[in-house]
Each structure stands twice: as C-alpha cells, then as structure tokens.
Design a protein around this motif. Structure first.
Motif, PDB file in Angstrom:
ATOM      1  N   HIS A 126      38.231 -84.787  34.515  1.00  0.00           N
ATOM      2  CA  HIS A 126      38.109 -86.251  34.477  1.00  0.00           C
ATOM      3  C   HIS A 126      39.377 -86.927  33.957  1.00  0.00           C
ATOM      4  CE1 HIS A 126      33.767 -85.202  34.545  1.00  0.00           C
ATOM      5  NE2 HIS A 126      33.773 -86.221  35.397  1.00  0.00           N
ATOM      6  N   VAL A 127      40.531 -86.355  34.265  1.00  0.00           N
ATOM      7  CA  VAL A 127      41.795 -86.956  33.828  1.00  0.00           C
ATOM      8  C   VAL A 127      42.010 -88.312  34.494  1.00  0.00           C
ATOM      9  CG1 VAL A 127      44.294 -86.576  33.684  1.00  0.00           C
ATOM     10  CG2 VAL A 127      42.730 -84.661  33.431  1.00  0.00           C
ATOM     11  N   TRP A 128      41.391 -88.518  35.633  1.00  0.00           N
ATOM     12  CA  TRP A 128      41.539 -89.795  36.342  1.00  0.00           C
ATOM     13  C   TRP A 128      41.025 -90.963  35.502  1.00  0.00           C
ATOM     14  CZ3 TRP A 128      37.278 -92.700  37.639  1.00  0.00           C
ATOM     15  CH2 TRP A 128      36.035 -92.054  37.599  1.00  0.00           C
ATOM     16  N   VAL A 142      41.205 -85.841  25.079  1.00  0.00           N
ATOM     17  CA  VAL A 142      41.991 -85.510  26.260  1.00  0.00           C
ATOM     18  C   VAL A 142      41.794 -84.056  26.676  1.00  0.00           C
ATOM     19  CG1 VAL A 142      44.139 -84.928  25.065  1.00  0.00           C
ATOM     20  CG2 VAL A 142      44.221 -85.882  27.357  1.00  0.00           C
ATOM     21  N   GLY A 143      41.597 -83.169  25.731  1.00  0.00           N
ATOM     22  CA  GLY A 143      41.365 -81.764  26.080  1.00  0.00           C
ATOM     23  C   GLY A 143      40.090 -81.583  26.879  1.00  0.00           C
ATOM     24  N   ALA A 144      39.035 -82.234  26.441  1.00  0.00           N
ATOM     25  CA  ALA A 144      37.756 -82.139  27.155  1.00  0.00           C
ATOM     26  C   ALA A 144      37.852 -82.793  28.533  1.00  0.00           C
ATOM     27  CB  ALA A 144      36.653 -82.798  26.339  1.00  0.00           C
ATOM     28  N   LEU A 145      38.636 -83.859  28.640  1.00  0.00           N
ATOM     29  CA  LEU A 145      38.809 -84.513  29.941  1.00  0.00           C
ATOM     30  C   LEU A 145      39.534 -83.603  30.920  1.00  0.00           C
ATOM     31  CD1 LEU A 145      39.789 -88.144  28.898  1.00  0.00           C
ATOM     32  CD2 LEU A 145      37.683 -87.417  30.002  1.00  0.00           C
TER      33      LEU A 145
END
Length: 80
Positions: free
Chosen positions: A51-53, A43-46
């Motif tokens: 790219h949280v979507w 999630v950190g890299a997203l």
C-alpha cells in the motif's frame, strides 16, 4: 409544488457570499500533511502490504493543495 416558474414569478438571485478560499484549501492541505505524517509512522507495514501508493496519494494531495494556494493568490490580485 410546481417545478417550473415563469420569469415574473421567480425571486431575484441572491448575491454571492464572500468567502475566503484560502481557508478551505489550507484546511485540506493540513489534513493531507497530517495523514502523510501518520502513514510515515507505519511505512514498513505499508511496504509489506503493498500500500505504498497511499503515501503517493498524500503527496499528490499536498502538491495539488500548494498549486491551489498559488492559483488563489494570483486570482485575488487586484487587476489594473
């Protein structure tokens, strides 16, 4: 090979195959949950890459899968 056949040349339509729709919806639902679990590991890299979507896409897939299960459940109920 001819494209168009007259009515008397056609074979009768086959009977519909009995399927368990729940198995297909559950398989898709399980895949969405697995992908969501994998994405939560990164999630950190997203967030950093914007790219949280992708997480929201998984949540929508899970939600639609649950709606599909409810729909299939009520569609299969015997009618009086």
């Amino acid at each position: 090979m001819r494209i168009w056949l007259s009515e008397d040349e056609r074979r009768p339509d086959p009977e519909p195959v009995a399927m368990d729709d729940r198995a297909a919806v559950l398989a898709g639902l399980v895949l969405w949950v697995l992908v969501l679990g994998g994405l939560l590991l990164f999630v950190g890299a997203l967030v950093e890459s914007g790219h949280v979507w992708w997480l929201w896409t998984c949540l929508v897939g899970i939600g639609l899968g649950l709606v599909g299960l409810v729909y299939i459940h009520f569609r299969r109920r015997p009618r009086d």
